[in-house]
Design an enzyme around this catalytic site. Structure first.
Site, mmCIF file in Angstrom:
data_model
loop_
_atom_site.group_PDB
_atom_site.id
_atom_site.type_symbol
_atom_site.label_atom_id
_atom_site.label_comp_id
_atom_site.label_asym_id
_atom_site.label_seq_id
_atom_site.Cartn_x
_atom_site.Cartn_y
_atom_site.Cartn_z
ATOM 1 N N GLU A 1 -12.621 -12.240 18.425
ATOM 2 C CA GLU A 1 -12.783 -13.653 18.791
ATOM 3 C C GLU A 1 -14.223 -13.948 19.211
ATOM 4 O O GLU A 1 -14.791 -14.982 18.843
ATOM 5 C CB GLU A 1 -11.819 -14.021 19.923
ATOM 6 N N THR B 1 -15.605 -25.667 15.479
ATOM 7 C CA THR B 1 -15.504 -25.423 16.924
ATOM 8 C C THR B 1 -16.836 -25.701 17.626
ATOM 9 O O THR B 1 -16.868 -26.292 18.708
ATOM 10 C CB THR B 1 -15.042 -23.968 17.178
#
Lengths: 372, 372
Positions: free
Chosen positions: A185, A239
């Site tokens: 991540e 994002t």
């Protein structure tokens, strides 16, 4: 679409019969894992020759739970098939193919495990266990599109981490697997555990801290129904861009208001109160108002969901997927149809809806072939 | 100390035999209630001639629960004795005396019900019920010192509101009583429900919103012990001053961190996890760090509590009382002694400790005399 990853001397591929189109890649994709001191005093032997694992989609943020609360959603997610592969260099992991119904997703994914979420997490687990004597290869089936706000990268990482741990007899803890997933991540979408933790643990998870990693599973009571209406428009909401619009500072009054809603959200989860959960999820005064103008039609979609009887509605993760909650699948279908209509009419965006239950299990083994 | 409030033609006083010293007041203290349209279609008759009620101390804020979370503490609080008084003008309330062991508290309190927490809340309840035909008088026993951070004003208001409702046969809801108490809090210490709500409801209460008032009782599981170590130094920490030092803005990272701790605190309450509760209560990164330098020795007191085995420690309300939590009364005594020592050594302040259980009941009737 299937991306068949070219490998030097990879017999695993000869058995592969893709059901979709094939896009060969030329990059060299077998990567030696960076061996750091293992947590284990000995290198475990594989207990299976093949593990197929699945990890669910996840909804991070959940309105006022921004950056510390997430939950898993049943029925949609990514699948990894991991094999012991004598043709892969011992201590290394290779990605043999990537399948996805979404062409854009397939094109964007790398077959180099250093740049692929499943690869990064799989290699991290190998390093933690201390695998030096065995080579492995994996295939990845992407059930989730990239950049949808449904934890696509976390699902790949979770499925890979769980498969790798399982094939060696499960030497690592859930926490270790989450740390492995966090490595992925951090590299791909930021150092946040609110997708990877529920993808591995299932249910709702509260991230209390990172140093040390402190996660709290929040049990939604068994026997109480909770449905998520997930409506994904054809729209990119990177994002980074969605983070850039967030305020750097929050007024004290707003901080207190959002804190109390986040606290109410957690109480709703533990008490199994879907109506309260929806109301708290809908009441973010900080992140949602900053992001909503960036997703065409999102404000109208939220209104449509609430008017159709949803308990609440907000942006899933960093978007563009909208998530509404209800306690009934049929109601969910009606709500979803209204939300799709609102995306089209107000945002001029095509969108698709899916109604899914809370996933209470997290990443799991789907099938395995034993070595014995 | 007892403050005997002078009243014109007040026969109630002739029966009063104060056990402490007497400080007569000369102000006129019978006040006609401001009659707004009543919620009731008829004016109820009293069902008792006398009601004695008690309301507990409360701890507001609880670290990261600043301005939206509070809980009630058993064993310490304020007591109100309310009488139907034919010598008081119908529709009016008078305060006949105020007792307190603390001279400073007694001196600061007004016998004018318009400027006394118990009086304001009592009159608000009279107005809500629509009392026009009956006059009442009350005595107030202050078990809590003013400005201690233990919800002294809320305890007086809660006891008065409950007594007034009870004497007329309980026509109002708990919510109405909290609204009446809020009138008093707004006048005296700010429009905050995190003391008055738990003072009336008992247990832990989450304040979700004010417009409309939305309160969530959070049930700490029965059978699980929770003790509060309350250490009050001889020091004034005026709420206004303690509010003035708070930051106007909070950085996004800190907002997220405090939100997640507040959420963990709520989960700890609902799960009955004292250790987690203490740890979350101890982890406020916004309000406590701003206020701690204003209370001499408080940082050392917190360290001492944690070193002595407390699950957590923070400032109670706006201070200066320090609150630590533990699961055992004996451990609580040891922790309290260390905290008192730290206040003396590091803050040069005399302090006293009391160890009390969570109050799960809230304001209640202690005794009554029936009209029949």
């Amino acid at each position: 679409m299937t991306t068949l990853c070219k490998q030097p001397h990879s017999p695993a591929l000869s058995n592969f019969n893709p059901s979709h189109s094939i896009l060969p890649r030329t990059r060299f994709i077998t990567v030696r894992c960076n061996h750091t001191p293992s947590q284990l005093s000995f290198e475990p032997s594989p207990v299976s020759t093949l593990i197929k694992s699945f990890a669910p989609a996840t909804i991070a943020n959940l309105g006022p739970g921004f950056d510390f609360l997430g939950c898993a959603v049943d029925g949609i997610g990514d699948t990894v098939t991991l094999r012991i592969d004598p043709m892969v260099h011992p201590g290394s992991l290779s990605i043999s193919s990537i399948h996805s119904a979404d062409i854009a997703t397939s094109k964007k994914l790398s077959c180099d495990p250093r740049w692929n979420c499943a690869g990064i997490a799989g290699m991290a687990v190998m390093r933690m266990i201390g695998i030096r004597s065995v080579g492995l290869s994996m295939t990845l089936e992407k059930g989730l599109p990239l950049g949808s706000g449904l934890g696509s990268s976390a699902a790949s990482a979770a499925a890979a981490a769980v498969a790798m741990n399982e094939i060696f007899g499960r030497p690592l803890s859930i926490r270790d697997l989450i740390l492995a997933g966090l490595e992925s991540e951090a590299k791909v979408s930021g150092h946040h555990a609110d997708n990877i933790a529920p993808a591995i643990m299932g249910g709702f998870v509260l991230v209390r801290s990172y140093e040390p990693l402190d996660l709290m599973p929040l049990q939604f009571p068994a026997g109480t129904e909770l449905f998520f209406v997930l409506v994904s428009p054809k729209f990119e909401a990177p994002t980074k861009k969605m983070r850039a619009v967030l305020p750097k500072e929050v007024g004290m009054k707003m901080h207190v208001a959002n804190c109390s809603q986040a606290a109410a959200l957690v109480a709703a989860v533990l008490q199994g109160d879907g109506r309260l959960l929806g109301s708290a999820l809908s009441s973010d005064g900080i992140v949602e108002p900053s992001r909503i103008p960036l997703i065409p039609g999102m404000a109208a979609v939220k209104r449509a969901a609430l008017e159709a009887g949803a308990f609440g509605c907000t942006i899933s993760g960093a978007g563009p997927t909208a998530v509404a909650v209800t306690d009934n699948e049929e109601k969910g279908r009606v709500i979803g149809a209204r939300m799709v209509k609102a995306f089209l009419e107000e945002g001029k965006l095509q969108a698709s809806a899916t109604i899914q239950r809370l996933d209470r299990v997290g990443a799991r083994v789907v099938s395995s072939s034993s070595t014995s």
